[in-house]
Write a protein that holds these residues in place. Structure first.
Motif, PDB file in Angstrom:
ATOM      1  N   LEU A 108       0.819  -1.206   0.000  1.00 35.87           N
ATOM      2  CA  LEU A 108       0.000   0.000   0.000  1.00 35.87           C
ATOM      3  C   LEU A 108       0.855   1.258   0.000  1.00 35.87           C
ATOM      4  O   LEU A 108       1.906   1.307   0.626  1.00 35.87           O
ATOM      5  CB  LEU A 108      -0.894   0.028   1.249  1.00 35.87           C
ATOM      6  CG  LEU A 108      -2.074  -0.917   1.283  1.00 35.87           C
ATOM      7  CD1 LEU A 108      -2.786  -0.802   2.623  1.00 35.87           C
ATOM      8  CD2 LEU A 108      -3.045  -0.629   0.167  1.00 35.87           C
ATOM      9  N   ASP A 109       0.367   2.284  -0.684  1.00 36.61           N
ATOM     10  CA  ASP A 109       1.005   3.596  -0.637  1.00 36.61           C
ATOM     11  C   ASP A 109       0.276   4.402   0.427  1.00 36.61           C
ATOM     12  O   ASP A 109      -0.836   4.859   0.216  1.00 36.61           O
ATOM     13  CB  ASP A 109       0.924   4.279  -1.995  1.00 36.61           C
ATOM     14  CG  ASP A 109       1.574   5.643  -1.995  1.00 36.61           C
ATOM     15  OD1 ASP A 109       2.509   5.841  -1.195  1.00 36.61           O
ATOM     16  OD2 ASP A 109       1.152   6.503  -2.773  1.00 36.61           O
ATOM     17  N   LEU A 110       0.909   4.566   1.584  1.00 39.13           N
ATOM     18  CA  LEU A 110       0.263   5.203   2.728  1.00 39.13           C
ATOM     19  C   LEU A 110       0.666   6.655   2.892  1.00 39.13           C
ATOM     20  O   LEU A 110       0.325   7.285   3.872  1.00 39.13           O
ATOM     21  CB  LEU A 110       0.625   4.435   4.004  1.00 39.13           C
ATOM     22  CG  LEU A 110       0.324   2.943   3.973  1.00 39.13           C
ATOM     23  CD1 LEU A 110       0.897   2.264   5.193  1.00 39.13           C
ATOM     24  CD2 LEU A 110      -1.162   2.700   3.886  1.00 39.13           C
ATOM     25  N   ARG A 111       1.390   7.229   1.957  1.00 41.26           N
ATOM     26  CA  ARG A 111       1.954   8.563   2.121  1.00 41.26           C
ATOM     27  C   ARG A 111       0.939   9.671   1.871  1.00 41.26           C
ATOM     28  O   ARG A 111       1.048  10.737   2.450  1.00 41.26           O
ATOM     29  CB  ARG A 111       3.150   8.716   1.162  1.00 41.26           C
ATOM     30  CG  ARG A 111       3.897   9.996   1.318  1.00 41.26           C
ATOM     31  CD  ARG A 111       4.521  10.077   2.676  1.00 41.26           C
ATOM     32  NE  ARG A 111       5.160  11.379   2.837  1.00 41.26           N
ATOM     33  CZ  ARG A 111       5.592  11.854   3.962  1.00 41.26           C
ATOM     34  NH1 ARG A 111       5.470  11.145   5.048  1.00 41.26           N
ATOM     35  NH2 ARG A 111       6.147  13.026   4.038  1.00 41.26           N
ATOM     36  N   GLY A 112      -0.038   9.472   1.040  1.00 42.68           N
ATOM     37  CA  GLY A 112      -0.917  10.558   0.611  1.00 42.68           C
ATOM     38  C   GLY A 112      -1.871  11.047   1.678  1.00 42.68           C
ATOM     39  O   GLY A 112      -2.573  10.280   2.313  1.00 42.68           O
ATOM     40  N   ALA A 143       3.707  14.255   8.528  1.00 39.76           N
ATOM     41  CA  ALA A 143       4.882  13.398   8.754  1.00 39.76           C
ATOM     42  C   ALA A 143       4.726  12.558  10.017  1.00 39.76           C
ATOM     43  O   ALA A 143       5.083  11.371  10.034  1.00 39.76           O
ATOM     44  CB  ALA A 143       6.135  14.262   8.837  1.00 39.76           C
ATOM     45  N   LYS A 144       4.197  13.136  11.087  1.00 36.30           N
ATOM     46  CA  LYS A 144       4.021  12.404  12.350  1.00 36.30           C
ATOM     47  C   LYS A 144       3.034  11.252  12.180  1.00 36.30           C
ATOM     48  O   LYS A 144       3.285  10.128  12.610  1.00 36.30           O
ATOM     49  CB  LYS A 144       3.525  13.373  13.421  1.00 36.30           C
ATOM     50  CG  LYS A 144       3.070  12.732  14.684  1.00 36.30           C
ATOM     51  CD  LYS A 144       4.205  12.519  15.627  1.00 36.30           C
ATOM     52  CE  LYS A 144       3.651  12.060  16.967  1.00 36.30           C
ATOM     53  NZ  LYS A 144       4.374  11.008  17.557  1.00 36.30           N
ATOM     54  N   CYS A 145       1.907  11.524  11.527  1.00 33.38           N
ATOM     55  CA  CYS A 145       0.907  10.478  11.290  1.00 33.38           C
ATOM     56  C   CYS A 145       1.454   9.395  10.373  1.00 33.38           C
ATOM     57  O   CYS A 145       1.154   8.218  10.546  1.00 33.38           O
ATOM     58  CB  CYS A 145      -0.365  11.080  10.708  1.00 33.38           C
ATOM     59  SG  CYS A 145      -1.193  12.199  11.838  1.00 33.38           S
ATOM     60  N   TYR A 146       2.251   9.800   9.398  1.00 32.92           N
ATOM     61  CA  TYR A 146       2.860   8.825   8.496  1.00 32.92           C
ATOM     62  C   TYR A 146       3.787   7.884   9.265  1.00 32.92           C
ATOM     63  O   TYR A 146       3.789   6.679   9.019  1.00 32.92           O
ATOM     64  CB  TYR A 146       3.635   9.530   7.385  1.00 32.92           C
ATOM     65  CG  TYR A 146       4.359   8.570   6.484  1.00 32.92           C
ATOM     66  CD1 TYR A 146       3.664   7.793   5.563  1.00 32.92           C
ATOM     67  CD2 TYR A 146       5.733   8.409   6.566  1.00 32.92           C
ATOM     68  CE1 TYR A 146       4.311   6.894   4.752  1.00 32.92           C
ATOM     69  CE2 TYR A 146       6.395   7.511   5.760  1.00 32.92           C
ATOM     70  CZ  TYR A 146       5.682   6.767   4.847  1.00 32.92           C
ATOM     71  OH  TYR A 146       6.339   5.863   4.056  1.00 32.92           O
ATOM     72  N   GLU A 147       4.549   8.416  10.216  1.00 32.40           N
ATOM     73  CA  GLU A 147       5.438   7.572  11.023  1.00 32.40           C
ATOM     74  C   GLU A 147       4.637   6.562  11.842  1.00 32.40           C
ATOM     75  O   GLU A 147       5.027   5.401  11.960  1.00 32.40           O
ATOM     76  CB  GLU A 147       6.289   8.428  11.951  1.00 32.40           C
ATOM     77  CG  GLU A 147       7.355   9.217  11.236  1.00 32.40           C
ATOM     78  CD  GLU A 147       8.143  10.103  12.182  1.00 32.40           C
ATOM     79  OE1 GLU A 147       8.006   9.940  13.413  1.00 32.40           O
ATOM     80  OE2 GLU A 147       8.888  10.952  11.682  1.00 32.40           O
TER      81      GLU A 147
END
Length: 80
Positions: free
Chosen positions: A26-30, A34-38
């Motif tokens: 999965l591409d989870l970046r969009g 940055a904190k939530c992505y980590e």
């Protein structure tokens, strides 16, 4: 001091774990900071990520348009 010799693999004994394969691709970046992505990346790496079964409600437009787990806004609202 207590360094592991190899990284922990979630469900390493389960040879039929297709969920981990799907989550790994999965591409989870969009649409997240940055904190939530980590946080989401940690959940994915250690086998705690649970994908959504049904779309969730967006906090911006109040429509059921959020298709990725641990996201609060749909892609159009997150882009603006």
């Amino acid at each position: 001091k207590h360094q592991n010799s190899f990284a922990w693999v979630p469900a390493s004994a389960d040879k039929h774990n297709t969920l981990q394969d799907k989550v790994g691709k999965l591409d989870l970046r969009g649409g997240v900071c940055a904190k939530c992505y980590e946080v989401i990346e940690w959940k994915r790496r250690y086998g705690k990520y649970k994908p959504l079964k049904q779309p969730a409600k967006c906090l911006g437009c109040n429509q059921k348009a959020v298709h990725q787990a641990y996201h609060q806004l749909c892609p159009p609202c997150a882009g603006s």
